[in-house]
Motif scaffolding. Structure first.
Motif: not given
Length: 263
Positions: A55-63, A87-93, A77-79, A205-206
């Motif tokens: 949830v932390v990773v998804l929130s920070l990357t989502g922002f 996306v990787l964290a999303g699959w982990m979720l 490249g950073l984006m 939802v976040m």
């Protein structure tokens, strides 16, 4: 190992994953005899902390995806890297949700679905008691071993929100590749909502999830301070120190239900 059944001569059948305490670990606190019991299995604790990190990773990357700091030059490249991590964290979720669903049917008595939904009469009574406790109408929280019924319902709501988060996330990825399975699975969502509306729902939802986190930390800290049973530390080591009679009662009820289901 001690048998927690009140009748030493009767068979005590509990879920095989329940670890019973050693007799010399039983202690007296005030006027109560308390016993350690392994409430949270390793997989439950692993899923819990994986979800926290996810949830932390998804929130920070989502922002960052919504409002990138670096523009132009190396920004592309950073984006791309941030999107990949998101996306990787999303699959982990999604993996966490599937794992928790499995344990709702295969876990120990405090991980299974009746702890999340108040289907039993005593759980409904404990739910009302918990509502009164949080309304300052009861002096003590409901006497439970695992989740109190209000927390169980809150987790159902959380898992539902996270499922919506996963669905909308897959749909937003599918918008850029309408030939993949993601679009085949979630394309119907855009017949109900426009792309900006799906993004808004994903974002809201976040915030609802973080609202849950704040209340969850408050409630866990409150119960831990009142009962001093290790509510917070139990999610690290798995053990709680609780009144012996309370543990006996819950294990006996669980054993009786398991016997009835096999008839």
């Amino acid at each position: 190992m001690t048998d927690l059944h009140p009748d030493p001569g009767a068979p005590h059948e509990v879920h095989p994953s329940v670890r019973r305490p050693a007799a010399n670990r039983e202690v007296v606190v005030g006027t109560e005899c308390v016993t350690p019991v392994k409430v949270w299995q390793p997989w439950i604790r692993l899923l819990h902390w994986t979800l926290v990190g996810t949830v932390v990773v998804l929130s920070l990357t989502g922002f960052y995806i919504a409002d990138p700091v670096v523009l132009g030059g190396d920004g592309g490249g950073l984006m791309a890297t941030v999107r990949f991590v998101h996306v990787l964290a999303g699959w982990m979720l999604i993996t966490v949700l599937v794992g928790r669903l499995y344990l709702a049917f295969a876990g120990n008595p405090w991980a299974r679905w009746p702890q999340l939904l108040p289907v039993w009469r005593e759980r409904r009574a404990q739910l009302w008691h918990t509502v009164r406790y949080y309304a300052f109408l009861e002096k003590h929280p409901a006497e439970v071993v695992g989740h109190n019924p209000m927390a169980g319902l809150a987790y159902v709501g959380l898992f539902g929100m996270l499922a919506v988060q996963a669905l909308t996330g897959i749909a937003l990825v599918a918008v850029t590749d309408r030939d993949g399975w993601e679009w085949a699975a979630t394309g119907w969502l855009f017949q109900l909502l426009a792309v900006p509306e799906v993004r808004l729902l994903h974002h809201l939802v976040m915030w609802f999830t973080w609202t849950f986190v704040v209340f969850h930390v408050y409630a866990a800290t409150l119960v831990d301070r009142v009962e001093r049973g290790g509510e917070i530390s139990s999610m690290v080591g798995g053990w709680k120190m609780l009144p012996t009679g309370r543990i006996e009662e819950e294990l006996n009820r669980d054993a009786a239900r398991r016997r009835r289901r096999r008839r």
